[in-house]
Design a protein around this motif. Sequence first.
Motif, short mmCIF file in Angstrom:
data_model
loop_
_atom_site.label_atom_id
_atom_site.label_comp_id
_atom_site.label_asym_id
_atom_site.label_seq_id
_atom_site.Cartn_x
_atom_site.Cartn_y
_atom_site.Cartn_z
N ARG A 73 -1.62 0.80 22.18
CA ARG A 73 -1.39 -0.45 21.46
C ARG A 73 -2.65 -0.92 20.72
O ARG A 73 -3.04 -2.09 20.79
CB ARG A 73 -0.87 -1.53 22.40
CG ARG A 73 0.44 -1.17 23.09
CD ARG A 73 0.98 -2.28 23.94
NE ARG A 73 1.45 -3.38 23.13
CZ ARG A 73 1.98 -4.50 23.63
NH1 ARG A 73 2.10 -4.65 24.94
NH2 ARG A 73 2.39 -5.47 22.84
N ALA A 74 -3.26 0.03 20.01
CA ALA A 74 -4.48 -0.28 19.27
C ALA A 74 -4.20 -0.70 17.83
O ALA A 74 -5.03 -1.37 17.23
CB ALA A 74 -5.41 0.94 19.27
N VAL A 75 -3.08 -0.27 17.28
CA VAL A 75 -2.81 -0.45 15.85
C VAL A 75 -1.77 -1.56 15.67
O VAL A 75 -0.66 -1.47 16.17
CB VAL A 75 -2.31 0.86 15.21
CG1 VAL A 75 -2.05 0.66 13.72
CG2 VAL A 75 -3.35 1.97 15.42
N LEU A 76 -2.16 -2.59 14.92
CA LEU A 76 -1.24 -3.69 14.64
C LEU A 76 -0.19 -3.29 13.60
O LEU A 76 0.98 -3.62 13.72
CB LEU A 76 -2.02 -4.89 14.10
CG LEU A 76 -2.46 -5.95 15.10
CD1 LEU A 76 -3.31 -6.99 14.40
CD2 LEU A 76 -1.27 -6.61 15.75
N ARG A 77 -0.64 -2.62 12.55
CA ARG A 77 0.27 -2.21 11.49
C ARG A 77 -0.37 -1.09 10.69
O ARG A 77 -1.61 -1.02 10.59
CB ARG A 77 0.61 -3.38 10.56
CG ARG A 77 -0.58 -3.94 9.80
CD ARG A 77 -0.25 -5.22 9.09
NE ARG A 77 0.11 -6.27 10.01
CZ ARG A 77 -0.77 -7.07 10.61
NH1 ARG A 77 -2.07 -6.89 10.41
NH2 ARG A 77 -0.38 -8.01 11.43
N THR A 78 0.45 -0.20 10.16
CA THR A 78 -0.04 0.82 9.25
C THR A 78 0.17 0.36 7.81
O THR A 78 1.04 -0.47 7.52
CB THR A 78 0.67 2.16 9.48
OG1 THR A 78 2.08 1.99 9.36
CG2 THR A 78 0.35 2.72 10.87
N ASP A 79 -0.62 0.91 6.92
CA ASP A 79 -0.52 0.58 5.50
C ASP A 79 0.58 1.43 4.88
O ASP A 79 0.49 2.67 4.91
CB ASP A 79 -1.86 0.86 4.82
CG ASP A 79 -1.92 0.35 3.38
OD1 ASP A 79 -0.85 0.29 2.73
OD2 ASP A 79 -3.02 0.04 2.92
N PRO A 80 1.63 0.83 4.31
CA PRO A 80 2.71 1.63 3.73
C PRO A 80 2.27 2.48 2.55
O PRO A 80 3.00 3.39 2.14
CB PRO A 80 3.74 0.58 3.31
CG PRO A 80 2.99 -0.71 3.22
CD PRO A 80 1.89 -0.61 4.23
N THR A 81 1.10 2.21 2.00
CA THR A 81 0.59 3.01 0.88
C THR A 81 -0.34 4.13 1.33
O THR A 81 -0.92 4.81 0.48
CB THR A 81 -0.15 2.13 -0.14
OG1 THR A 81 -1.43 1.72 0.41
CG2 THR A 81 0.65 0.89 -0.50
N ALA A 82 -0.49 4.34 2.63
CA ALA A 82 -1.49 5.31 3.11
C ALA A 82 -1.26 6.71 2.55
O ALA A 82 -2.21 7.37 2.10
CB ALA A 82 -1.50 5.34 4.64
N LEU A 83 -0.03 7.19 2.57
CA LEU A 83 0.23 8.54 2.05
C LEU A 83 0.02 8.60 0.55
O LEU A 83 -0.43 9.63 0.02
CB LEU A 83 1.63 8.99 2.43
CG LEU A 83 1.82 9.34 3.91
CD1 LEU A 83 3.29 9.62 4.22
CD2 LEU A 83 0.96 10.55 4.29
N ASP A 84 0.31 7.53 -0.17
CA ASP A 84 0.03 7.51 -1.61
C ASP A 84 -1.47 7.57 -1.87
O ASP A 84 -1.93 8.25 -2.81
CB ASP A 84 0.62 6.24 -2.25
CG ASP A 84 2.14 6.26 -2.29
OD1 ASP A 84 2.72 7.37 -2.30
OD2 ASP A 84 2.74 5.17 -2.31
#
Length: 519
Positions: free
Chosen positions: A73-84
Amino acid sequence: MRRLCVMLSVVLLAILAMASSSAQAESTSAIGFDLDRATIPELQRRMDRGTLGSVTLTAAYLARIATVDRAVRAVLRTDPTALDQAKASDRRRQAGMSRGPLDGIPVLLKDNVDTAGLPTTAGSRALRGTPPARDATLVRRLREAGAVILGKANLSEWANFRSTKPTSGWSAMGGQTNNPYVLDRNPCGSSSGSAAGVAAALAQVAIGSETDGSIVCPAGMTGVVGHKPSLGLISGAGVVPISAEQDTAGPIARNVVDVALTLSVLQGRDPADPATSRYPAGQPTDYAALLRPDGLRGARIGLWRLPELGPDVERLMTRTAAVLRAHGAEVVDVVPPYQQRIQELEFPALLTEFHRDIDAYLRTRQDAPRDLAALIEYNRGDPLERTCFPGQELFEQALVAPGPDDPGYRARRAELTDLARRSIDEVLAAHRLDAIAAPTNPPAWKTDCAKGDNDVIPSSTPAAVAGYPDVTVPAGFVGPLPVGVSFMAGRWADAQVLSLAAAFERAAKARKPPRYLPH
């Protein structure tokens, strides 16, 4: 009923631990090498040869977040643009336009670092409205270097500056971050998600921030490397503050070379942060190039043992001294002076500075409380802000603390900074030392919302208050729990302490990957 809940929690942690170990093996097979051991230079060589792309690397980290982070439970949210972002990096590389060592490298940001388009909450529900319009300066520099912003890491809410009995790693936005070595143990605060996320190989690098101990303690307690830079080396513009007199962001990674490469990108003057105006013209621009395998040879190290951390840590420091000596360093025992007076002065100064600086920050945010008084009222009206610990005593004390123009405050802050600097400078001079080494942390305590933290960790304070560099590197274990050793020296000596830490890392070979033990 309570006993049944405890038993179910233990069973769940055990299941998640097994899933985490399985995910580690799956991620290794998917990319052909062990993410936990990979360094940025190795990743760049693979990408230059065409055997790895940033998209593949980023996808591997996102997959680990989706599986392993259920336990940590370290990550609050991922960036939806990360793969872009990763695709853009791969296109640059194919065109021969790579931007340097961080191009294509996935980075997690502590959730008190403003990130355009992504929520930045400091862990508080009070800031969950409109995301910041602009990146913090350090985020802009990461983007310019081609780094992939992977997402936001959980933290101790308001960087652990809310309650007198906080629980490190807990926020109303992210819940409780767990220590990946033993999941019922604490990761320390407040860059808890940044450190635990790196330790669990959920990102290659993470950014933390520190006022006193909040980079080095979680890094030490989760078995990774964390660098608290000299004050003014990295801009604090766009970082949720506690005190402009002590706050600094800094890199966390699984090895010193990755920390050094990231620091090289983050540093530099910024008109938006007056502290950076004192950044020296001759400061190194590539810290990784200055790391020497034989950096301990001929060095003089003062060992501050801190016996109050317990006999297990004392034995580990004795082994640390033996490693230092075996690789050519001279080691002398030291005890920095003035520590009691520094402790007496620091907290009252931080109360004044927090009120001043948080009011200024809140004015930059939309859909948020307008100032500290409004923030206190918000917390009183939101029961979800009180699900782990109810108190906001530090907020309430800061609200009535003397103002920044108060003569008594100004005299106390001047004395505090002077004593902290002298506590390091005088020891370095008296013993002709290159650095002071000290245990970073005790073994992690059990997380308990009712009891709060058990954090007797004085080694971070002199460098934090002085604005001097402090880097922690794994020193060994007490049972299954990591303990770090910190190297500190005078202001702007970041290259020197990183070189010593890298040489010790190479000599000690102390880090082992986490096993996600349930208890």
